[in-house]
Design an enzyme around this catalytic site. Structure first.
Site, PDB file in Angstrom:
ATOM      1  N   GLU A 174     -55.425 -93.009  29.078  1.00 37.98           N
ATOM      2  CA  GLU A 174     -56.290 -92.939  30.269  1.00 37.98           C
ATOM      3  C   GLU A 174     -55.469 -92.706  31.532  1.00 37.98           C
ATOM      4  OE1 GLU A 174     -59.985 -93.708  30.216  1.00 37.98           O
ATOM      5  OE2 GLU A 174     -59.846 -93.338  28.074  1.00 37.98           O
ATOM      6  N   HIS A 250     -60.095-100.537  32.524  1.00 33.21           N
ATOM      7  CA  HIS A 250     -58.749 -99.996  32.796  1.00 33.21           C
ATOM      8  C   HIS A 250     -57.939-101.100  33.465  1.00 33.21           C
ATOM      9  CE1 HIS A 250     -60.608 -95.716  33.191  1.00 33.21           C
ATOM     10  NE2 HIS A 250     -59.943 -95.775  32.066  1.00 33.21           N
ATOM     11  N   CYS A 369     -59.387 -95.523  41.731  1.00 35.17           N
ATOM     12  CA  CYS A 369     -59.756 -94.585  40.661  1.00 35.17           C
ATOM     13  C   CYS A 369     -59.748 -93.162  41.184  1.00 35.17           C
ATOM     14  CB  CYS A 369     -61.176 -94.845  40.159  1.00 35.17           C
ATOM     15  SG  CYS A 369     -61.417 -96.440  39.437  1.00 35.17           S
TER      16      CYS A 369
HETATM   17  O1  SUG Z   1     -64.192 -93.581  32.883  1.00 35.01           O
HETATM   18  N1  SUG Z   1     -67.060 -93.786  34.928  1.00 35.01           N
HETATM   19  C1  SUG Z   1     -65.606 -93.711  34.812  1.00 35.01           C
HETATM   20  C2  SUG Z   1     -64.938 -94.547  35.870  1.00 35.01           C
HETATM   21  C3  SUG Z   1     -63.455 -94.321  35.914  1.00 35.01           C
HETATM   22  C4  SUG Z   1     -62.760 -95.283  36.787  1.00 35.01           C
HETATM   23  N2  SUG Z   1     -61.373 -95.027  36.800  1.00 35.01           N
HETATM   24  C5  SUG Z   1     -60.406 -95.940  36.922  1.00 35.01           C
HETATM   25  N3  SUG Z   1     -60.637 -97.212  36.732  1.00 35.01           N
HETATM   26  N4  SUG Z   1     -59.221 -95.529  37.133  1.00 35.01           N
HETATM   27  C6  SUG Z   1     -65.157 -94.155  33.417  1.00 35.01           C
HETATM   28  O2  SUG Z   1     -65.756 -95.096  32.881  1.00 35.01           O
HETATM   29  C7  SUG Z   1     -69.352 -93.174  34.425  1.00 35.01           C
HETATM   30  C8  SUG Z   1     -70.147 -91.882  34.304  1.00 35.01           C
HETATM   31  C9  SUG Z   1     -71.613 -92.159  34.129  1.00 35.01           C
HETATM   32  O3  SUG Z   1     -71.991 -93.201  33.578  1.00 35.01           O
HETATM   33  O4  SUG Z   1     -72.421 -91.293  34.542  1.00 35.01           O
HETATM   34  C10 SUG Z   1     -67.836 -92.951  34.283  1.00 35.01           C
HETATM   35  O5  SUG Z   1     -67.416 -92.035  33.598  1.00 35.01           O
END
Ligand code: SUG
Length: 446
Positions: A174, A250, A369
């Site tokens: 990730e 994460h 993020c």
């Molecule tokens: O991968 N949300 C992302 C959020 C990423 C956050 N990144 C970090 N923590 N670095 C994920 O879960 C949700 C999309 C939706 O539900 O429409 C989403 O992909």
């Protein structure tokens, strides 16, 4: 060697929506099916970028991806012209269609792992796009991410680009969300801390029981090898499986580091003492600050709700260290009072700046993020595509671009509108000119 750390934020794409795609990500699941506002989301992101640039930070922009991803839908057997592919996919397999329409590439902390040249054997800055195998919608990102990174960091003398790891859960990766670089000065060799959620090839090791661990130790080790890191300055630490089950999908939802500070929750890691010993073993005698937030001050639930650790810890040009936090931290009494106290205590953090990134937060994406950190020497900065830096000119151009092309309302039903694909392609085509990227999208190569 004088180095600074640049932040490259992901520009929110025209299809930003709430589809509830991420099991284990509390915000994503609880906002499933809500109406989104892509225009506001993109403008909120741009405002954060511009504020950091105005603070004197080196701030870059990474382009979004083309969605819906017609190519992956064709791979899954949908045929005809693009409009038909969208219509049939939405009708026959709405979940697959929604996943193919996500603007999730905005969270560039998951775009790649980056190792600065001070840490690598060949003295180049290394990039490995994250394969994001754990979530189908995110697994569609790495190829285009690689293209975009190559178009931005396009000088072979300074930048080494690797292919993403094999697309399999055993090597679930990730990116920078599970990677923290600690050092005294950005230009000096630092410790690269990789935090993983599980061992893929050893079932006897602890792992979460409710929600998936997205990052494996085997993936982290592979990235460290590809980046030619020094073993004595590379630390692998396991995330506490319990907090993954509590919604910490994460490591950057429970810990953030910058230079000689690691700011983390008491429950973040499986073996905190060992992590501290390993980090200190890779650095010299200068003071290092482990700022551990006790669960009695801030619960894991409050950390997940407020995203107090999904903050950016940055050093301003005057060397002051400040926190870039989401507004949600101001609204949570326990978190707000903790942060107020933190800036009074004896540690390098002097101030907290609050930002409205609510459109992204509602999908579980806070300020940290939204950005990919790249420490760069002056020479390396010269090798970066100039059009991708945030400044008065690019800000004005990008704001106008968003206002011209983006919708202010998207619900799941709107995603199947073939007009949205046309709008998005027109927008992205124009963006590649603003950011001088060349043809990074497949529709431009057809
Ligand atoms: O991968 N949300 C992302 C959020 C990423 C956050 N990144 C970090 N923590 N670095 C994920 O879960 C949700 C999309 C939706 O539900 O429409 C989403 O992909």
């Amino acid at each position: 060697m004088k180095c600074v750390e640049a932040n490259f934020d992901g520009l929110v794409g025209p299809t930003h929506n709430y589809a509830g795609l991420s099991v284990g990500n509390v915000a994503s699941k609880s906002n499933a099916n809500a109406v989104s506002n892509p225009k506001q989301a993109a403008l909120q992101g741009l405002a954060k970028m511009k504020s950091l640039a105005d603070m004197g930070m080196l701030q870059g922009v990474l382009a979004p991806q083309e969605r819906p991803d017609i190519y992956s839908l064709r791979r899954l057997g949908f045929t005809g012209d693009d409009a038909n592919v969208m219509r049939e996919a939405y009708k026959q397999a709405p979940h697959i269609f929604l996943a193919s329409s996500s603007a999730s590439s905005m969270w560039t902390a998951n775009a790649a792992t980056v190792s600065p040249s001070a840490d690598t054997a060949d003295n180049k800055v290394h990039f490995t796009p994250a394969n994001l195998t754990n979530k189908y919608h995110r697994s569609l990102e790495p190829v285009t991410t690689g293209n975009i990174l190559k178009a931005v960091f396009n000088d072979e003398r300074h930048f080494a680009h690797h292919m993403h790891l094999p697309d399999n859960d055993h090597f679930g990766d990730e990116g920078a969300a599970n990677h923290t670089r600690l050092c005294h000065e950005y230009g000096e060799p630092g410790v690269e801390l990789f935090v993983y959620g599980k061992h893929a090839f050893d079932d006897n090791q602890p792992k979460p029981s409710k929600f998936p661990a997205r990052q494996t130790i085997e993936a982290s080790q592979a990235v460290a090898r590809l980046h030619q890191l020094n073993n004595t300055r590379t630390v692998f630490a396991q995330q506490n499986p319990q907090v993954i089950d509590d919604g910490v999908f994460h490591n950057d939802v429970i810990a953030v580091g910058n230079r000689n500070v690691l700011f983390y929750h008491q429950d973040a890691f499986l073996d905190t003492e060992r992590l501290k010993t390993d980090v200190l073993a890779g650095l010299d005698e200068r003071p290092f600050h482990f700022i551990e937030v006790p669960r009695d001050s801030v619960s894991v639930q409050d950390a997940v709700k407020s995203y107090v650790f999904n903050t950016q810890l940055i050093n301003l040009p005057n060397d002051e260290m400040v926190i870039i936090a989401p507004m949600e931290c101001q609204q949570n009494p326990a978190v707000y009072s903790y942060l107020q106290q933190l800036t009074q205590d004896n540690n390098p953090i002097t101030n907290v700046h609050y930002f409205d990134v609510k459109q992204s937060m509602q999908n579980g994406g806070g300020p940290a993020c939204l950005r990919l950190r790249v420490a760069l020497s002056e020479q390396e900065q010269g090798g970066v595509n100039k059009a991708c830096w945030m400044n008065e000119r690019s800000y004005t151009a990008l704001q106008a671009w968003v206002n011209k092309h983006y919708r202010d309302r998207i619900h799941a039903d709107d995603l199947a509108d073939p007009q949205l694909l046309i709008e998005s392609r027109n927008a992205l085509d124009e963006l590649t000119q603003i950011l001088n990227l060349g043809s990074v999208y497949r529709f431009q190569k057809a």
